[in-house]
Write an enzyme that holds these catalytic residues in place. Structure first.
Site, PDB file in Angstrom:
ATOM      1  N   LYS A 206       6.645  -1.958   1.900  1.00 12.66           N
ATOM      2  CA  LYS A 206       5.284  -1.492   2.560  1.00 12.66           C
ATOM      3  C   LYS A 206       4.121  -2.365   2.575  1.00 12.66           C
ATOM      4  O   LYS A 206       3.659  -1.997   1.601  1.00 12.66           O
ATOM      5  CB  LYS A 206       4.976   0.088   2.071  1.00 12.66           C
ATOM      6  CG  LYS A 206       4.033   0.498   2.424  1.00 12.66           C
ATOM      7  CD  LYS A 206       3.947   2.548   2.087  1.00 12.66           C
ATOM      8  CE  LYS A 206       2.966   3.397   2.899  1.00 12.66           C
ATOM      9  NZ  LYS A 206       4.015   3.459   4.120  1.00 12.66           N
TER      10      LYS A 206
ATOM     11  N   LEU B 251      11.435   1.436   6.978  1.00 13.60           N
ATOM     12  CA  LEU B 251      10.864   1.693   5.449  1.00 13.60           C
ATOM     13  C   LEU B 251      11.376   2.795   4.903  1.00 13.60           C
ATOM     14  O   LEU B 251      11.749   4.302   5.778  1.00 13.60           O
ATOM     15  CB  LEU B 251      10.035   2.303   5.909  1.00 13.60           C
ATOM     16  CG  LEU B 251       8.498   2.815   4.707  1.00 13.60           C
ATOM     17  CD1 LEU B 251       8.584   1.078   3.967  1.00 13.60           C
ATOM     18  CD2 LEU B 251       7.564   3.351   5.212  1.00 13.60           C
TER      19      LEU B 251
ATOM     20  N   ARG C  87       8.018   4.217  -4.658  1.00 13.46           N
ATOM     21  CA  ARG C  87       8.248   2.722  -3.453  1.00 13.46           C
ATOM     22  C   ARG C  87       7.403   1.879  -3.569  1.00 13.46           C
ATOM     23  O   ARG C  87       6.743   0.411  -3.574  1.00 13.46           O
ATOM     24  CB  ARG C  87       7.870   3.605  -2.439  1.00 13.46           C
ATOM     25  CG  ARG C  87       8.136   2.398  -1.451  1.00 13.46           C
ATOM     26  CD  ARG C  87       8.320   3.440   0.151  1.00 13.46           C
ATOM     27  NE  ARG C  87       6.547   3.928   0.819  1.00 13.46           N
ATOM     28  CZ  ARG C  87       6.784   5.148   1.459  1.00 13.46           C
ATOM     29  NH1 ARG C  87       7.986   5.941   2.619  1.00 13.46           N
ATOM     30  NH2 ARG C  87       5.792   6.148   1.457  1.00 13.46           N
TER      31      ARG C  87
ATOM     32  N   TYR D  57       1.139  -0.884   0.085  1.00 11.14           N
ATOM     33  CA  TYR D  57       0.114   0.073  -0.401  1.00 11.14           C
ATOM     34  C   TYR D  57       1.062   1.787   0.456  1.00 11.14           C
ATOM     35  O   TYR D  57       1.965   1.178  -0.034  1.00 11.14           O
ATOM     36  CB  TYR D  57      -0.768  -0.324   1.598  1.00 11.14           C
ATOM     37  CG  TYR D  57       0.356   0.395   2.263  1.00 11.14           C
ATOM     38  CD1 TYR D  57      -0.249   1.987   3.011  1.00 11.14           C
ATOM     39  CD2 TYR D  57       0.574  -0.376   3.175  1.00 11.14           C
ATOM     40  CE1 TYR D  57      -0.380   2.273   4.607  1.00 11.14           C
ATOM     41  CE2 TYR D  57       1.011  -0.274   4.477  1.00 11.14           C
ATOM     42  CZ  TYR D  57       0.891   1.013   4.738  1.00 11.14           C
ATOM     43  OH  TYR D  57       1.725   0.921   5.859  1.00 11.14           O
TER      44      TYR D  57
END
Length: 276
Positions: free
Chosen positions: A145, A201, A51, A32
Site C-alpha cells: 500500500k 492489495l 498491513r 499509508y
C-alpha cells in the site's frame, strides 16, 4: 472539523507543516493506511496496522514503532478530534532529507489526518453504482500500500469522466481489482474474487467480507475471472474502507443481472454492518 499530526505534533488541518525535502512529497517514498472509525472505535485496527507494517517491510522502511505504538497514536488522535465517525489517514515516509535517490539515515516521517467520514447515501446503495473496464497499468507489487498511486488516479479519473464510480482493472485478460477497491462477482449464490497475490492489495474489507460469508454459509472462492465472466455474473460489488460493500449494477454500459443490487450482496452488506 478534524485534526492533523506530523512527527510528534498535533496540528490544525489548515496549518502549513510539510517540509519541502519530505521524501513522500519528492519520491512517493512511503506507505499509508486508511482506517474507518465507527462510533469512536477503529474498525479492524489490528489488521490495518499489520498491513502497514508489512508494506513498510516490503519497501525496507526502517520503522522502530510497534503496532501498539501506532494504535495508541491513532486512538489519541481520534480522541483529540472529538469525531465519532471518521476516517484516519496515516502516512509513513523515509523521512526529511536533501533529495537523493539512495536511502537516507534519518528517522521516518509520520503524518496523519482525522476527518469526518464521507458516507455513501442510502439512495446510492439502493440504486447501485456503475463502472468501466480499464487496463491495469500499475507496477508489479500492488500488494504494497504505497504512495505511488498515479495509475490508480488516472483510472479513477477516466471512470469519473465516463460518469462512473469505479474503474475495474484488467491485466492479461483477467480482472485484478478496481482503482481503489477489491472486486467481487456472485454467480449461482457463490462469491468469487481475485486470489491474493502481488498484483492486488489484500483489502481489509475484503477480509471482513470473507468473515461475513463464512457466517452466512455462502461459498467464498478465490478465483481469477475475465471481464466477460464479470458481465455474465448475477451480481457484482466492490469493497474498500470508505465504500464498505457497494453494489455495481452496470459496467461499460452493460447491466449486471437485473440491473439492481442483488439479494446476496445485500445479505453480505447487512452481515458486514453486524461485524462493525
Amino acid at each position: 472539523m478534524g485534526i492533523g499530526y506530523i512527527n510528534g505534533k498535533f496540528t490544525n488541518l489548515d496549518e502549513l507543516v510539510l517540509p519541502i525535502d519530505e521524501r513522500g512529497h519528492q519520491f512517493g517514498d512511503g506507505v499509508y493506511e486508511v482506517i474507518r472509525v465507527y462510533n469512536g472505535t477503529p474498525f479492524m485496527l489490528d489488521e490495518h496496522l499489520d498491513r502497514l507494517i508489512n508494506s513498510s517491510k516490503a519497501i525496507k522502511l526502517p520503522i522502530t514503532q510497534t503496532v501498539e505504538d501506532f494504535k495508541n497514536l491513532i486512538l489519541e488522535a481520534v480522541d483529540k478530534s472529538q469525531l465519532m465517525d471518521c476516517n484516519v489517514y496515516m502516512q509513513i515516509t523515509r523521512g526529511i532529507v536533501t533529495r537523493n535517490h539512495l536511502f537516507p539515515t534519518v528517522p521516518v516521517s509520520i503524518t496523519m489526518t482525522v476527518r469526518p467520514a464521507k458516507l455513501i447515501s442510502q439512495t446510492t446503495r439502493e440504486k447501485g453504482e456503475t463502472a468501466i473496464f480499464h487496463e491495469d497499468e500499475r507496477w508489479a507489487n500492488c500488494y504494497i500500500k504505497s504512495l505511488n498511486l498515479l495509475p490508480n488516479i488516472l483510472a479513477k479519473q477516466t471512470a469519473f469522466e465516463a460518469g462512473c464510480y469505479e474503474a475495474i482493472l484488467v491485466r492479461d485478460g483477467y480482472v485484478t481489482e478496481a482503482s481503489s477497491s477489491n472486486v467481487f462477482i456472485i454467480k449461482d449464490g457463490k462469491v468469487f474474487t481475485t486470489p491474493l497475490s502481488k498484483q492486488i492489495l489484500p483489502g481489509i474489507t475484503r477480509m471482513a467480507v470473507k468473515n461475513a460469508t463464512n457466517l452466512l454459509n455462502i461459498d467464498f472462492i478465490d478465483k481469477n475471472f475475465t471481464p466477460e465472466e464479470l458481465l455474465e455474473a448475477d451480481e457484482v460489488f466492490v469493497t474498500s474502507t470508505t465504500s464498505e460493500v457497494l453494489p455495481i449494477v452496470k459496467v461499460d454500459g452493460k447491466l449486471i443481472g437485473t440491473g439492481k443490487p442483488g439479494e446476496v450482496t445485500n445479505r453480505i452488506y447487512q452481515q458486514f454492518l453486524k461485524l462493525i
